[in-house]
Design an enzyme around this catalytic site. Structure first.
Site, PDB file in Angstrom:
ATOM      1  N   CYS A 108       0.811  -1.227   0.000  1.00 21.34           N
ATOM      2  CA  CYS A 108       0.000   0.000   0.000  1.00 21.34           C
ATOM      3  C   CYS A 108       0.841   1.273   0.000  1.00 21.34           C
ATOM      4  CB  CYS A 108      -0.951   0.000   1.189  1.00 21.34           C
ATOM      5  SG  CYS A 108      -2.075  -1.399   1.172  1.00 21.34           S
ATOM      6  N   HIS A 243      -3.402   7.204   3.211  1.00 18.81           N
ATOM      7  CA  HIS A 243      -3.782   5.972   2.523  1.00 18.81           C
ATOM      8  C   HIS A 243      -5.173   5.559   3.012  1.00 18.81           C
ATOM      9  CE1 HIS A 243      -4.082   1.973   1.155  1.00 18.81           C
ATOM     10  NE2 HIS A 243      -3.720   1.398   2.282  1.00 18.81           N
ATOM     11  N   ASN A 273     -10.167  -0.095   0.331  1.00 22.45           N
ATOM     12  CA  ASN A 273      -8.706   0.031   0.321  1.00 22.45           C
ATOM     13  C   ASN A 273      -8.171  -0.452  -1.029  1.00 22.45           C
ATOM     14  OD1 ASN A 273      -5.960  -0.336   0.601  1.00 22.45           O
ATOM     15  ND2 ASN A 273      -6.067  -1.309   2.611  1.00 22.45           N
TER      16      ASN A 273
END
Ligand code: COA
Length: 341
Positions: A108, A243, A273
């Site tokens: 990520c 994020h 996500n």
């Protein structure tokens, strides 16, 4: 390094929490209250290449450049449509570019890792225009029988064209290996000379609370570090892009750092996500909505499997686009269950 152009793309298919209730022991209420996620975009087939290509084409158009103008293509991804050729090679083909192309895997935090790589090539004078893409099809890797993980993820792609300039003010990368917090075992293949693995691969596995604690503490530390480098308090930044992993993580970071909620936008409720695509997707939404103005300071922070993290401060240099897209809801209300970190 300056950002010369930006673009993004999401799969057409929307999957709501209610759709998940049909085959998982979960509820819209549970998912929303613990993650802030109401829906995510999920690829219908192996289309990550076309999604990433679409984001790349938009970024190039926005920069006023063509594929032939690129000196390098860097793609942050956990896994493209093929193990090889790399996703970056497939994008190179689609753009008609001839430059070197490589994928970079930092989960990520991949997009920030790729920005640092691009900046280094540009500063060294080895490249002028670098396409940096964050593209992920994490829903393909998830275990759709594990309600504790599959509800979190979505697919998407975001891209920027990086060029020479002084826009990147500070950047920090970290890695601290942890094999248990968040991991996915590779398929063993059918090599007859290899014994069976101790643990069968079963998609993404996670110790949710460990990852939560890591994300909040690391993000706060990283943002403080990059802000110190620039000499501007995090609270004074124009935007803080985190994020989009979980709305509760965003809220915990925001509350601890006493950030103005208007400076911490989120699209997690619509996208889930999307791993390395998350930050460029959000940045592109702000840009298309005309919310980014030249001179603004944008702090970004990402974290993920590894465990890895990356944060940076960018001075935005682009005028808003001529055609603005109406801003979708970027400031959904905080979720109501906040754990201790
Ligand atoms: N629906 C309903 N119940 C669920 C569920 C779901 N989708 N997922 C888990 N549960 C259950 C668990 O089985 C557990 O049940 P039990 O008490 O009967 O054993 C209960 O909910 C609590 O589970 P727990 O794991 O303690 O929940 P949590 O409050 O920690 O929330 C996460 C789980 C995953 C939402 C949270 O830990 C989190 O967001 N972590 C960070 C994850 C992340 O962002 N990862 C990516 C980083 S890049």
């Amino acid at each position: 390094m300056n950002i010369l152009g930006i673009g993004s793309a999401l799969p057409e298919q929307t999957v709501t929490n209610h759709q998940l209730e049909a085959f998982l022991d979960t509820s819209d209420e549970w998912i929303k209250s613990r993650t802030g996620i109401a829906q995510r975009r999920v690829m219908k087939e192996s289309e990550l290449t076309s999604l990433a290509l679409s984001a790349a084409q938009k970024a190039l158009r926005d920069a006023g450049l063509k594929g032939a103008d690129l000196d390098m293509i860097l793609v942050a991804t956990t896994m493209g449509d093929y193990v090889f050729p790399s996703l970056s090679c497939l994008i190179q083909e689609g753009l008609g570019a001839t430059c070197p192309a490589m994928d970079l895997h930092a989960a990520c935090a991949g997009f920030i890792y790729a920005l640092e790589t691009a900046d280094s090539f540009i500063k060294a004078g080895k490249a002028k225009h670098i396409l940096v893409v964050g593209a992920e099809a994490i829903t393909r890797l998830a275990n759709w029988e594990d309600r504790a993980t599959c509800v979190l993820f979505g697919d998407g792609a975001g891209a920027v064209v990086a060029g020479p300039g002084e826009g990147l003010k500070a950047l920090r990368l970290t890695a601290r290996t942890d094999r248990n917090a968040l991991y996915m075992l590779a398929e063993p293949g059918n090599n007859p000379f290899t014994g069976k693995p101790e643990e069968a691969p079963e998609g993404v596995k996670m110790q949710g609370q460990d990852v939560f604690r890591f994300a909040v503490t690391q993000s706060i530390e990283d943002l403080g570090w990059v802000a110190d480098q620039v000499g501007v308090a995090v609270q004074e930044m124009d935007w803080v892009l985190l994020h989009q992993a979980n709305r509760r993580i965003l809220d915990a970071v925001r509350l601890r750092l006493k950030l103005d909620p208007k400076k911490v936008p989120g699209n997690i409720h619509r996208t889930g996500n999307t791993s390395a695509a998350s930050i460029p997707l959000l940045l592109d939404e702000l840009y298309r909505a005309g919310l980014l103005e030249p001179g603004q300071l944008i702090a970004m922070s990402a974290f993920g499997a590894g465990l890895v993290s990356g944060a940076c401060v960018l001075k935005w240099g682009k005028e808003p686009p001529e055609e603005l897209t109406a801003a979708e809801d970027l400031f959904s209300p905080p979720v109501n269950i906040m754990p201790e970190v």
